[in-house]
Write a protein that holds these residues in place. Sequence first.
Motif, PDB file in Angstrom:
ATOM      1  N   HIS A  40      26.043  23.171   3.401  1.00 19.64           N
ATOM      2  CA  HIS A  40      26.362  24.011   2.318  1.00 19.64           C
ATOM      3  C   HIS A  40      25.684  25.513   2.575  1.00 19.64           C
ATOM      4  O   HIS A  40      24.459  25.376   3.092  1.00 19.64           O
ATOM      5  N   GLU A  41      26.501  26.351   2.398  1.00 18.81           N
ATOM      6  CA  GLU A  41      26.062  27.847   2.721  1.00 18.81           C
ATOM      7  C   GLU A  41      25.504  28.086   4.245  1.00 18.81           C
ATOM      8  O   GLU A  41      24.747  28.528   4.655  1.00 18.81           O
ATOM      9  N   GLY A  42      26.466  27.259   4.921  1.00 17.91           N
ATOM     10  CA  GLY A  42      26.251  27.562   6.482  1.00 17.91           C
ATOM     11  C   GLY A  42      25.274  26.675   7.119  1.00 17.91           C
ATOM     12  O   GLY A  42      25.173  26.835   8.265  1.00 17.91           O
ATOM     13  N   ARG A  43      24.506  25.749   6.366  1.00 15.72           N
ATOM     14  CA  ARG A  43      23.430  25.070   6.833  1.00 15.72           C
ATOM     15  C   ARG A  43      23.672  23.689   6.570  1.00 15.72           C
ATOM     16  O   ARG A  43      24.158  23.275   5.379  1.00 15.72           O
ATOM     17  N   VAL A  44      23.011  22.746   7.134  1.00 14.78           N
ATOM     18  CA  VAL A  44      22.890  21.339   6.638  1.00 14.78           C
ATOM     19  C   VAL A  44      22.080  21.114   5.629  1.00 14.78           C
ATOM     20  O   VAL A  44      20.592  21.898   5.438  1.00 14.78           O
ATOM     21  N   ALA A  45      22.671  20.644   4.489  1.00 18.21           N
ATOM     22  CA  ALA A  45      21.747  20.568   2.951  1.00 18.21           C
ATOM     23  C   ALA A  45      21.249  19.282   2.706  1.00 18.21           C
ATOM     24  O   ALA A  45      20.433  19.158   1.891  1.00 18.21           O
ATOM     25  N   ALA A  46      22.030  18.284   3.306  1.00 19.40           N
ATOM     26  CA  ALA A  46      21.440  16.754   2.921  1.00 19.40           C
ATOM     27  C   ALA A  46      22.229  15.619   4.059  1.00 19.40           C
ATOM     28  O   ALA A  46      23.092  16.086   4.658  1.00 19.40           O
ATOM     29  N   SER A  47      21.758  14.576   4.276  1.00 17.97           N
ATOM     30  CA  SER A  47      22.222  13.824   5.088  1.00 17.97           C
ATOM     31  C   SER A  47      22.151  12.373   4.656  1.00 17.97           C
ATOM     32  O   SER A  47      20.809  12.106   3.943  1.00 17.97           O
ATOM     33  N   GLY A  48      22.712  11.404   4.846  1.00 21.60           N
ATOM     34  CA  GLY A  48      22.556  10.019   4.410  1.00 21.60           C
ATOM     35  C   GLY A  48      23.790   9.191   4.429  1.00 21.60           C
ATOM     36  O   GLY A  48      24.858   9.558   4.861  1.00 21.60           O
ATOM     37  N   SER A  49      23.776   7.941   3.705  1.00 23.24           N
ATOM     38  CA  SER A  49      24.980   7.504   3.556  1.00 23.24           C
ATOM     39  C   SER A  49      25.832   8.205   2.287  1.00 23.24           C
ATOM     40  O   SER A  49      25.292   8.814   1.528  1.00 23.24           O
ATOM     41  N   HIS A  50      27.139   7.821   2.335  1.00 24.94           N
ATOM     42  CA  HIS A  50      27.965   8.454   1.274  1.00 24.94           C
ATOM     43  C   HIS A  50      27.626   7.873  -0.138  1.00 24.94           C
ATOM     44  O   HIS A  50      27.102   8.577  -1.170  1.00 24.94           O
ATOM     45  N   ARG A  51      27.177   6.564  -0.251  1.00 25.41           N
ATOM     46  CA  ARG A  51      26.766   6.136  -1.885  1.00 25.41           C
ATOM     47  C   ARG A  51      25.203   6.729  -2.205  1.00 25.41           C
ATOM     48  O   ARG A  51      25.107   7.129  -3.194  1.00 25.41           O
ATOM     49  N   GLU A  52      24.316   6.973  -1.032  1.00 25.58           N
ATOM     50  CA  GLU A  52      23.223   7.478  -1.270  1.00 25.58           C
ATOM     51  C   GLU A  52      23.376   9.062  -2.029  1.00 25.58           C
ATOM     52  O   GLU A  52      22.860   9.298  -2.972  1.00 25.58           O
TER      53      GLU A  52
END
Length: 594
Positions: free
Chosen positions: A559-571
Amino acid sequence: MPLRPLPMPDPGSPDLTSPLAFLRWLQRSQRRGQLLATWWGVLEMGCQAALPLALGLGIQAAVDGDTAGIWRAGGLALALAVLQSVGGVCLHRQAVWNWITAASQVRQLVARQASRLGAGLSRRIATGEIVAVSSGDVEKIGWYVELIARVRAAVLVWLGVSLVVLVDQPLLGVAVLLGVPVLAVSVWPLLAPFERRYSEQRALGGKATELAADTVAGLRVLRGIGGEELFLERYRAASQKVRGAAVRSARIWALMQAQQVLLPGLFVVGVTWYGAVLAVDGRIGVGELVAVYGATAFLAAPLRILGEAAHAWSVARVSAGRATRVLGLSRTADESGITESLAGPLGRPGRADLHDPVTGLTARAGRLTAVVCGDPDLAGELAARLGGHVPLAEGEQAEPSVKLGGVPLDAVPLAEARAAVLVHDKEPVLLSGTLAALFDVPASGRIAPADAMAAAQADDVLEALVDGSPECGGDAMQARVTERGRSLSGGQRQRLALARSLVADPPVLVMDEPTSAVDAHTESRIAAGLRKIRSERTTVVFATSPLLLDQADTVVLIHEGRVAASGSHRELLHTHQHYRAVVTREEDPIKETV
């Protein structure tokens, strides 16, 4: 001489410091061909220049009643005619060889550059300009390189004729020695206007070619919205601009051609008149007068070659400038210091993390990582950057390189970077040929074409190819794929290209929307097959489809050129509003608040 097989094993490393340096490098790369062409040119033009001497000797012998002298003159004329014919044939053969070799060498250099820069080349150079360089410009460059040998031969023969006439008739010799350079230089004032007009013509031609390429590529869409006539009018207007520029160039060229006929003609008339005065005064014989006239008239040939060289230089300099611009593109300002290798620091690239310092994205080794971007353009740029060695746009500053196992991809040889990371484009190209040839790509050998086709759910593609290729006798691998796979649907082309990438089985595979053209049921099976067949391999998929995202080991939101979040799809669906908005196509609450 035996012709060199084409294409060349290695087109070489050109001097790109200037268009003239590039042309000189091409000449040096075919020294033997240049020397042979010069020799055959001297033989042909030297015999042509000496024929009037034999004719003059024969006439003088006839005037003096010397029968033996007539036979000797006839034999000399016959020998000169035979040698001139041999020299002319060999010169033409060698000249064409030099022309084709130079043009082919430039084509290979451009093709190698396009392969080296990949899809990012279009960010720097318009498609029409690449087509123009690969077609018309290489012919102009080859013409100039070939012509240089004939210019050398013409100058050598002119000096020889001038020396002979100078010894016999000093005043005529001085006229011949000085007259040719003066006539040759007289065309120079027209070169600058011609070059400007030709540059304009080539620039407009490149734009027209680019417009035609865009129109053809989008013809199906244009028909759907009824826009054919609009683009036809645009191309017609661009074509008329090219025509007008070509007419303006032709006017200058016609003036140069007329000058090359008129001035040498006046020069011959003047020399002949002076020779006739000497003959009337009894200072030279009739035979000498004929020989002087013939030798002077011959000088029109070297003058024509010099005029042709002036024209060739004007167009070749423009074409060489365009070629050096394409060949001079690079990922960074200086790539000469590339010394690192993936083999040493990494050992096995498939077991190394892929990290992008610009966005903070890290794809863990041996895992399937899905990347979600709200901006499709950003996704495409990031996918290309993950492959390394991406050319920069004009004025763009180099960004930190993507790293594989801690090694910057931009700091390793291109071949190693390409072998370690394969980027599967959103719109991959299918080359024409058999299906076996399509799958004949550098591969690990771990995945068979049949397994790759099964994982890509391409059984119906095999059936379509076999039905469209009755000559294959039911053997799907011998079925023919048409140019760009135009006989297949969009989804079939996409799955066939995906199967090709799976056959390659690279240590790291980066895919941008690999299932955007297939239905949900097929996409679900492809996602499962992809996860299975790429087990223990590093895979990065740019997608927004829940069916693909649900199969990923890790999902990363950019988001806006940077990693905003990570995890599993459901999470992420339950914990991140922006992720949920991108994946489910809902309104983003954050944007609404803003």
